[in-house]
Design an enzyme around this catalytic site. Sequence first.
Site, PDB file in Angstrom:
ATOM      1  N   HIS A  72      11.573   2.710   7.649  1.00  0.00           N
ATOM      2  CA  HIS A  72      11.323   3.510   6.277  1.00  0.00           C
ATOM      3  C   HIS A  72      10.885   4.783   6.536  1.00  0.00           C
ATOM      4  CE1 HIS A  72      11.374   0.368   3.381  1.00  0.00           C
ATOM      5  NE2 HIS A  72      12.473   0.435   4.244  1.00  0.00           N
ATOM      6  N   TYR A 201       5.833   2.006  -5.860  1.00  0.00           N
ATOM      7  CA  TYR A 201       4.934   1.311  -6.411  1.00  0.00           C
ATOM      8  C   TYR A 201       4.313   2.784  -7.752  1.00  0.00           C
ATOM      9  CZ  TYR A 201       2.986   0.220  -1.132  1.00  0.00           C
ATOM     10  OH  TYR A 201       2.915  -0.621   0.006  1.00  0.00           O
ATOM     11  N   PRO A 292      -3.323  -6.399  -0.723  1.00  0.00           N
ATOM     12  CA  PRO A 292      -1.682  -5.946  -0.084  1.00  0.00           C
ATOM     13  C   PRO A 292      -1.377  -4.624  -0.569  1.00  0.00           C
ATOM     14  CG  PRO A 292      -1.726  -8.096  -1.240  1.00  0.00           C
ATOM     15  CD  PRO A 292      -2.731  -7.533  -1.302  1.00  0.00           C
ATOM     16  N   LYS A 296      -2.022  -3.562   5.144  1.00  0.00           N
ATOM     17  CA  LYS A 296      -2.725  -2.944   6.391  1.00  0.00           C
ATOM     18  C   LYS A 296      -3.255  -4.594   6.870  1.00  0.00           C
ATOM     19  CE  LYS A 296      -2.820   1.279   6.254  1.00  0.00           C
ATOM     20  NZ  LYS A 296      -2.132   2.046   7.714  1.00  0.00           N
ATOM     21  N   TYR A 384      -0.880   5.928   5.433  1.00  0.00           N
ATOM     22  CA  TYR A 384      -0.206   4.097   5.021  1.00  0.00           C
ATOM     23  C   TYR A 384       0.784   4.318   6.331  1.00  0.00           C
ATOM     24  CZ  TYR A 384       3.437   1.611   2.641  1.00  0.00           C
ATOM     25  OH  TYR A 384       3.496   0.285   2.009  1.00  0.00           O
TER      26      TYR A 384
END
Length: 399
Positions: A72, A201, A292, A296, A384
Amino acid sequence: MRTKVGIIGAGPAGLMLSHLLHLQGIDSVILEKKSREQIESTIRAGVLEQSTMDLLNETGVGERMMKLGDPHKGIEFQFNKKRHRIDFEKLTGGKKIMVYPQHEVLKDLIAARLNTGGRILFNSKNVSPFDIDAKEPKIRFEYDGEEQELICDFIAGCDGYHGPSRKAIPEELLKESEFVHPFGWLGILTETPPANPELIYAYHERGFALISTRTPEVQRYYLQVDPNDDINNWSDERIWYEIHARVDLDDWKIEEGPIFQKNIVSMRSYICETMQHGRLFLAGDAAHIVPPTGAKGLNLAIGDIRVLAEVLKYFYETGSERALEQYSEVCVRRVWRAQRFASLMTNLLHHHDQKSDFENGVQLAELEYISSSEAASKTIAENYADLKVEFPKVPNYVE
């Protein structure tokens, strides 16, 4: 039994440590309470940072990941019925993430260890480290119905939050911090094709939702719920209703499918800064838990192991323990960075009923700023895609 490094736990941390030690010519034995079948069949999350991908490839265990994993190049934030993409590749100079389930990583590492003669004692019961202050610490355990003892130079506690390793450190020496978030996640596994090319998200006044993926056939979705709720209150119909309400757009609706697993977990942050005592070293969930939301957990465990393998290598090459003494200090810096990012993502995306209208307005403004500002988006992308705190070469930080 005798080995140089006794490892408790055959999760990502324990298996990767054993693999790295093998490449350095250092013997190890892994003690694992579960069976191999249990480990390899339990479907777990798996979002790999760029540096984790690189390490798997560099050490010869990344072939299946590159074939079966789903790279991704970004994620999408959704709020006010609109999507906003965070382009990792553009904002980080080419970095990306790999969606590759944790149990597949474990399969690769287990195969690599067994193919090279590594010793993994599955179904080890009543594992207990002791004499951790001595020059030769030991691990007692039961295997094939017999009480046994493993004598080591060092013990690596990679056995998760509830394992025996951290409990072996005197309680008065533990420096611990914990924060329990006021919401939980209801997670489901469903048999549907991927809903979106990248993770979504979604912030919504009904609560947060995450549209994730596991495989081309199985997807993982999450809903923000009351952490004290009972999963029996959530029928499949109710779950799909909430998912639709929180993520459907005017021109896009999520596809339903059979739900074959569902559970509710609480959200908490935990860190034990005492990651070593005597000749016992903690790694992964044994030392820290992160929400979560920031993806990480597995990556933090691998980060710990990179440091631990390096300082052990230095010890066996030089006989000096100066690098070993720095293990906690080096790891804790990265753990706090990960805690910061996971908390940022959690607070940014979850709806807080106890917040005022003003606070909720500021939260939406923050989402709008991140989505419209390249500088703000870059902060999300950098953390991220690769929360990399430089790992100094051992000679540089022991002098």
